[in-house]
Design an enzyme around this catalytic site. Structure first.
Site, PDB file in Angstrom:
ATOM      1  N   GLU A 229       0.741  -0.946   0.036  1.00  0.00           N
ATOM      2  CA  GLU A 229      -0.212   0.100   0.077  1.00  0.00           C
ATOM      3  C   GLU A 229       0.830   1.327  -0.203  1.00  0.00           C
ATOM      4  O   GLU A 229       0.453   2.626  -0.664  1.00  0.00           O
ATOM      5  CB  GLU A 229      -0.836   0.129   1.313  1.00  0.00           C
ATOM      6  CG  GLU A 229      -1.847  -0.875   1.496  1.00  0.00           C
ATOM      7  CD  GLU A 229      -2.948  -0.619  -0.303  1.00  0.00           C
ATOM      8  OE1 GLU A 229      -3.384   0.399  -0.311  1.00  0.00           O
ATOM      9  OE2 GLU A 229      -3.147  -1.632  -0.483  1.00  0.00           O
ATOM     10  N   GLU A 238      -1.789   9.674   0.369  1.00  0.00           N
ATOM     11  CA  GLU A 238      -1.660   9.484  -1.040  1.00  0.00           C
ATOM     12  C   GLU A 238      -1.268  10.458  -2.045  1.00  0.00           C
ATOM     13  O   GLU A 238      -1.514  11.991  -1.748  1.00  0.00           O
ATOM     14  CB  GLU A 238      -3.877  10.009  -1.279  1.00  0.00           C
ATOM     15  CG  GLU A 238      -4.160   9.270  -2.616  1.00  0.00           C
ATOM     16  CD  GLU A 238      -5.492   8.872  -2.868  1.00  0.00           C
ATOM     17  OE1 GLU A 238      -5.686   9.465  -3.517  1.00  0.00           O
ATOM     18  OE2 GLU A 238      -6.162   9.167  -1.447  1.00  0.00           O
ATOM     19  N   ASN A 276     -14.817   6.730   7.038  1.00  0.00           N
ATOM     20  CA  ASN A 276     -13.462   5.854   7.505  1.00  0.00           C
ATOM     21  C   ASN A 276     -12.936   6.635   8.987  1.00  0.00           C
ATOM     22  O   ASN A 276     -12.070   5.694   9.497  1.00  0.00           O
ATOM     23  CB  ASN A 276     -12.664   5.298   6.500  1.00  0.00           C
ATOM     24  CG  ASN A 276     -13.068   4.254   5.673  1.00  0.00           C
ATOM     25  OD1 ASN A 276     -13.439   2.898   6.514  1.00  0.00           O
ATOM     26  ND2 ASN A 276     -13.266   4.041   4.294  1.00  0.00           N
TER      27      ASN A 276
END
Length: 376
Positions: A229, A238, A276
């Site tokens: 990831e 990100e 989340n």
């Protein structure tokens, strides 16, 4: 996907356009081992040997036929040194370069005299993140020893008197700090081993359930998915900033109090979406809905969010990754629970293979088999 954004894996392939925390390994500390004395055997069954039984600073350390003399009696201890004839195994010139020779030297406690024996039978100098190595794979008597990037080859395998794959680990985690550094040699300094071990208390069943093999397989599985990831624990956030405004679900009653573009992927599992952050924060007792930046600013918080997902969320799968590993479903089911809707069932076999490769590498470092059912 209810638990995880489908954009996360794709985000890692974007071109870096934002500032990251500086890439740095920082100072590394070896894992203490229980004190023990004996020979250290390696290639061709020969011994770690002080040339000519010399005691002068700078005496070469070499490979030699085992003969039971004091020049081959090494003591490992809680100060992380390897000692013979009253002095320490030392990397010349404090070097961290491949090919730096080792020697005997007065013990100073410096980083170039710190060593950890891993479960995979490597002897690692954590400061260099390199292994004790027989030069040129040459088993002849008198071959000089050096440090070299860890390869897993026979000329880097040793049986040391500690005999327990690294001795006592003060963190209690099945992965030692030296093994962690071996897994992630190019990691971002943000992702500290101390941050990870500080996060473990949030989910005490993680890597503590079942047999020693099961515990190590679960740790390897978690870290392998994390490695995939984050590009080997390089990326904290990100990389595709164009995605940032897309992770706000205004249909949620609490909205996006930190802003439309505040809920982008962060941390080892690249947590994203306002719902989340809300769910993870509620579970961990941290207000991540109002302050999602904690995940990129606090290493322990970042690791906790990864463990939250691992231990409590099934994503597109049918079980949590934790349950997949402790109940024998296999590594493939952890992939399905993390990003199965984009990768499993032939959707992206290259991404699946990347995760499997990391898992097999990490289980090797931990000295356990990977088990069955590796693919999804």
């Amino acid at each position: 996907m209810a638990a995880r954004s489908p954009h996360l894996t794709a985000a890692l392939r974007g071109t870096p356009v934002i500032a990251l925390l500086a890439l740095s390994l920082g100072p590394l500390t070896a894992t203490p081992a229980a004190a023990a004395t004996g020979t250290v055997t390696g290639l061709a069954g020969k011994c770690l040997d002080v040339a000519g039984a010399g005691t002068a600073d700078g005496t070469p350390v070499q490979l030699y036929d085992c003969n039971g003399t004091g020049a081959q009696q090494w003591t490992t201890g809680a100060d992380n040194t390897l000692r013979a004839l009253g002095k320490c195994l030392d990397v010349t010139g404090n070097s961290t370069a491949d090919g730096a020779k080792v020697q005997l030297w007065t013990c100073t406690g410096a980083a170039n005299q710190q060593w950890t024996v891993t479960a995979a039978h490597d002897i690692v100098n954590p400061a260099a993140n390199k292994c004790l190595d027989v030069r040129d794979n040459n088993s002849a008597n008198g071959t000089r020893l050096q440090i070299w990037t860890c390869t897993g080859a026979a000329n880097q395998k040793w049986n040391a008197p500690a005999g327990d794959g690294g001795g006592g680990n003060p963190s209690g985690f099945v992965v030692s700090e030296a093994q962690f550094n071996q897994m992630f040699p190019n990691r971002n300094g943000f992702y500290t081993y101390q941050g990870l071990t500080a996060a473990l208390s949030a989910y005490p069943g993680f890597a503590t359930t079942g047999s020693d093999t099961t515990r190590k397989q679960e740790a390897a599985a978690f870290l392998a998915n994390v490695s995939h990831e984050t590009g080997g624990l390089v990326y904290v956030v990100e990389q595709n900033t164009a995605n940032y405004p897309t992770y706000c679900d205004w249909s949620q009653p609490y909205g996006c109090p930190a802003g439309q573009a505040a809920y982008y992927g962060r941390g080892p599992i690249q947590l994203s979406w306002n719902f989340n952050y809300k769910a993870a924060g509620d579970a961990l007792g941290i207000d991540l809905l109002d302050n999602p930046w904690l995940v990129q600013n606090d290493s322990a918080v970042a690791w906790k969010t990864g463990l939250w997902y691992w231990n409590t969320q099934s994503g597109p799968g049918t079980m949590t990754p934790h349950n997949a590993m402790v109940n024998g479903a296999g590594f493939g089911q952890t992939i399905r629970s993390i990003n199965g809707s984009l990768e499993c069932d032939g959707r992206n076999p290259a991404q699946v293979q990347s995760r499997v490769d990391a898992y097999q590498r990490f289980t090797s470092i931990l000295g356990v088999t990977p088990g069955a059912n590796l693919y999804c």
